[in-house]
Motif scaffolding. Sequence first.
Motif, mmCIF file in Angstrom:
data_model
loop_
_atom_site.group_PDB
_atom_site.id
_atom_site.type_symbol
_atom_site.label_atom_id
_atom_site.label_comp_id
_atom_site.label_asym_id
_atom_site.label_seq_id
_atom_site.Cartn_x
_atom_site.Cartn_y
_atom_site.Cartn_z
ATOM 1 N N PRO A 1 1.982 13.784 4.824
ATOM 2 C CA PRO A 1 1.243 12.675 5.463
ATOM 3 C C PRO A 1 0.643 11.698 4.453
ATOM 4 O O PRO A 1 0.677 10.483 4.649
ATOM 5 C CB PRO A 1 0.154 13.409 6.260
ATOM 6 N N THR A 2 0.089 12.253 3.344
ATOM 7 C CA THR A 2 -0.487 11.375 2.320
ATOM 8 C C THR A 2 0.593 10.535 1.664
ATOM 9 O O THR A 2 0.399 9.326 1.424
ATOM 10 C CB THR A 2 -1.224 12.208 1.254
ATOM 11 N N GLY A 3 1.721 11.148 1.350
ATOM 12 C CA GLY A 3 2.821 10.416 0.736
ATOM 13 C C GLY A 3 3.348 9.322 1.640
ATOM 14 O O GLY A 3 3.627 8.197 1.197
ATOM 15 N N LYS A 4 3.472 9.632 2.933
ATOM 16 C CA LYS A 4 3.950 8.635 3.887
ATOM 17 C C LYS A 4 2.943 7.489 4.025
ATOM 18 O O LYS A 4 3.325 6.320 4.125
ATOM 19 C CB LYS A 4 4.198 9.288 5.247
ATOM 20 N N ALA A 5 1.665 7.861 4.027
ATOM 21 C CA ALA A 5 0.632 6.824 4.108
ATOM 22 C C ALA A 5 0.669 5.919 2.887
ATOM 23 O O ALA A 5 0.506 4.695 2.993
ATOM 24 C CB ALA A 5 -0.751 7.473 4.242
ATOM 25 N N TYR A 6 0.897 6.522 1.715
ATOM 26 C CA TYR A 6 0.997 5.730 0.486
ATOM 27 C C TYR A 6 2.142 4.730 0.578
ATOM 28 O O TYR A 6 1.975 3.542 0.266
ATOM 29 C CB TYR A 6 1.200 6.642 -0.721
ATOM 30 N N LEU A 7 3.310 5.201 1.005
ATOM 31 C CA LEU A 7 4.462 4.308 1.109
ATOM 32 C C LEU A 7 4.204 3.184 2.102
ATOM 33 O O LEU A 7 4.608 2.039 1.884
ATOM 34 C CB LEU A 7 5.703 5.100 1.527
ATOM 35 N N GLU A 8 3.521 3.509 3.175
ATOM 36 C CA GLU A 8 3.252 2.514 4.213
ATOM 37 C C GLU A 8 2.237 1.474 3.762
ATOM 38 O O GLU A 8 2.383 0.283 4.024
ATOM 39 C CB GLU A 8 2.756 3.222 5.478
ATOM 40 N N LYS A 9 1.198 1.932 3.076
ATOM 41 C CA LYS A 9 0.106 1.038 2.700
ATOM 42 C C LYS A 9 0.316 0.323 1.368
ATOM 43 O O LYS A 9 -0.267 -0.740 1.140
ATOM 44 C CB LYS A 9 -1.209 1.817 2.643
ATOM 45 N N SER A 10 1.113 0.905 0.492
ATOM 46 C CA SER A 10 1.240 0.330 -0.858
ATOM 47 C C SER A 10 1.836 -1.070 -0.834
ATOM 48 O O SER A 10 1.546 -1.880 -1.712
ATOM 49 C CB SER A 10 2.080 1.248 -1.749
#
Length: 199
Positions: A145-154
Motif C-alpha cells: 500500500p505504501t509503495g502504491k501510494a508513493y507511485l500515485e502521489k510522486s
Amino acid sequence: MTIVKTLMPALALMAPLPLHAQTASADAQTSAAAAVDPARLAAAQKLLGEMMPPERRQAMVEGMLRPMMANIQRGIMQSPQIDSALQSNPQAKPILQNYMKAQMEQAITMLRENMPGMVDAIAHAYARRFDAKQLADLRKFFATPTGKAYLEKSITIMSDPDVAAWQQKLMKQSMQHAQQDTKDLVAKLKAANSKNGSQ
C-alpha cells in the motif's frame, strides 16, 4: 536595451526545456558503455512495468513535466528584467507567452514520441545500479500500500506549492545570471572581433 536583448536569455533558458539539467560525468559515461546483465535487465523491465504501466506512462510523465515547465515559465515572466521589458512593449507579452506554450507542447510531443526509448534507457540504468535481488525487493515494495501510494502521489510533487515556489525563485536567479552572462559574452565577442579585425 531593446526588448529582444532582454528576452534572449529567457529564450535560451526555455529552448531545451530539459527534464533534468545535469551534465553527464565521466563515471556515468563509462557506466553507460558497460554491458548490462540480461537477468538484471529483465528484472528492471518488470519493475518499470509495474512502476510505470504502459497505459499510464504518458499521463504519469506529463503529470510531472507540465507543472515543472509551468513553474519555469512563471519564473521567467515574473523576472524583474522580463517584466520591465514587457511593460515597455506590451505587444511582446503574448508573443513570449505563445512561444513558451509552443516550447512546452513541443517538448511534450518529443517526449511522447520517444517514450519507448526513455523507458528502455531507464531499465538499463536500473540494471546497472541494482542487482536482481534489489530489483525484486523494489517490486515487492511498490506492491505494498505504501509503495502504491508513493507511485500515485510522486507524480504530483512538481505541482506542490513549495516546489513551485522554489522553481520560480531559481528561474528568477537564473535569469539574472543569464542577463549578465549574455552581456559578458557579447563584450568578449566584440573584443575578439575587434582584435581579429586589427590584425
